[in-house]
Scaffold this motif. Structure first.
Motif, PDB file in Angstrom:
ATOM      1  N   ARG A  39       8.698  -9.949 -51.568  1.00  7.62           N
ATOM      2  CA  ARG A  39       7.893  -8.672 -51.659  1.00  7.62           C
ATOM      3  C   ARG A  39       6.419  -9.042 -51.709  1.00  7.62           C
ATOM      4  NH1 ARG A  39       8.500  -3.257 -53.596  1.00  7.62           N
ATOM      5  NH2 ARG A  39       6.741  -2.346 -53.988  1.00  7.62           N
ATOM      6  N   GLU A  92       4.584  -6.519 -48.777  1.00  7.28           N
ATOM      7  CA  GLU A  92       3.963  -5.405 -49.084  1.00  7.28           C
ATOM      8  C   GLU A  92       2.560  -5.573 -48.288  1.00  7.28           C
ATOM      9  OE1 GLU A  92       2.422  -2.816 -53.071  1.00  7.28           O
ATOM     10  OE2 GLU A  92       3.678  -4.414 -53.244  1.00  7.28           O
ATOM     11  N   PRO A 143       8.252   0.482 -56.250  1.00  6.11           N
ATOM     12  CA  PRO A 143       8.819  -0.582 -56.807  1.00  6.11           C
ATOM     13  C   PRO A 143       9.422  -0.593 -58.068  1.00  6.11           C
ATOM     14  CG  PRO A 143       6.430  -0.562 -57.026  1.00  6.11           C
ATOM     15  CD  PRO A 143       6.752   0.549 -56.433  1.00  6.11           C
ATOM     16  N   TRP A 173      10.573   1.603 -50.851  1.00  6.62           N
ATOM     17  CA  TRP A 173      10.648   0.596 -51.904  1.00  6.62           C
ATOM     18  C   TRP A 173       9.319   0.059 -52.179  1.00  6.62           C
ATOM     19  CZ3 TRP A 173      10.386  -4.792 -50.269  1.00  6.62           C
ATOM     20  CH2 TRP A 173      10.703  -5.577 -51.263  1.00  6.62           C
TER      21      TRP A 173
END
Length: 194
Positions: free
Chosen positions: A98, A102, A165, A161
């Motif tokens: 992640r 992102e 988050p 997502w």
């Protein structure tokens, strides 16, 4: 200087993300990425063929995970259920990455050349998923439709997502596939809602 290849690769990726956010993708060179990472440009090219691929590292791992999970999905599942099973398992790769995923998505969103590369990579992964379904005995036209639909649903869930988050990727996947089911059952064969 990083001692291991894995450490150099990680530092190159981090440096690229930082520079792409600071200067933009187009105004960043491989030499600048290497310098920021504390390596020489030759080291950059040992790890990545070009500055775009820094953002697409991990595709082979994702492809392998998806192919494996489609092959190993329990018998008796329909094609989209097989894909949900596979995406839930393979989605862990994205969750583990992640901090990279992102900013990567944000950079791709504002860079036309990267959006084009992203689409090409998605098409390649979609074809791989369709082939994995065919190997399970799903008919060609259904495998292709399921792969395209499933990949679009997975992409939608991954975007949700990133935006939210608080919930894990799996929760967003389940919701997206439930929404897909609702969309497909809301229409009668004549094209009218229930």
């Amino acid at each position: 200087m990083p001692r291991s290849g894995a450490e150099a690769r990680r530092r190159l990726q981090q440096a690229a993300l930082e520079l792409y956010r600071e200067r933009g993708f187009d105004r960043t060179t491989t030499a600048e990425i290497a310098a920021r990472a504390g390596v020489n440009e030759r080291t950059f090219f040992r790890h990545f063929p070009d500055k775009r691929e820094v953002l697409f590292d991990g595709e082979a791992d994702l492809r392998a995970a998806l192919m494996r999970e489609v092959a190993e999905a329990p018998d008796g599942l329909r094609p989209l259920e097989i894909l949900l099973h596979a995406f839930r398992k393979a989605g862990r790769i994205l969750e583990e990455n992640r901090p990279f995923s992102e900013p990567r998505l944000a950079i791709i969103a504002v860079t036309p050349a990267l959006r084009e590369r992203d689409l090409a990579k998605a098409a390649s992964l979609t074809e791989a998923v369709a082939e994995a379904l065919r190997q399970r005995g799903v008919a060609d036209r259904l495998a292709d439709l399921a792969a395209h639909t499933g990949w679009a649903t997975f992409h939608h869930a991954a975007g949700a997502w990133i935006d939210d988050p608080e919930q894990g990727l799996e929760a967003h996947l389940l919701r997206a596939f439930d929404d897909l089911h609702d969309l497909s059952t809301a229409m009668t064969p004549g094209g009218r809602g229930r």
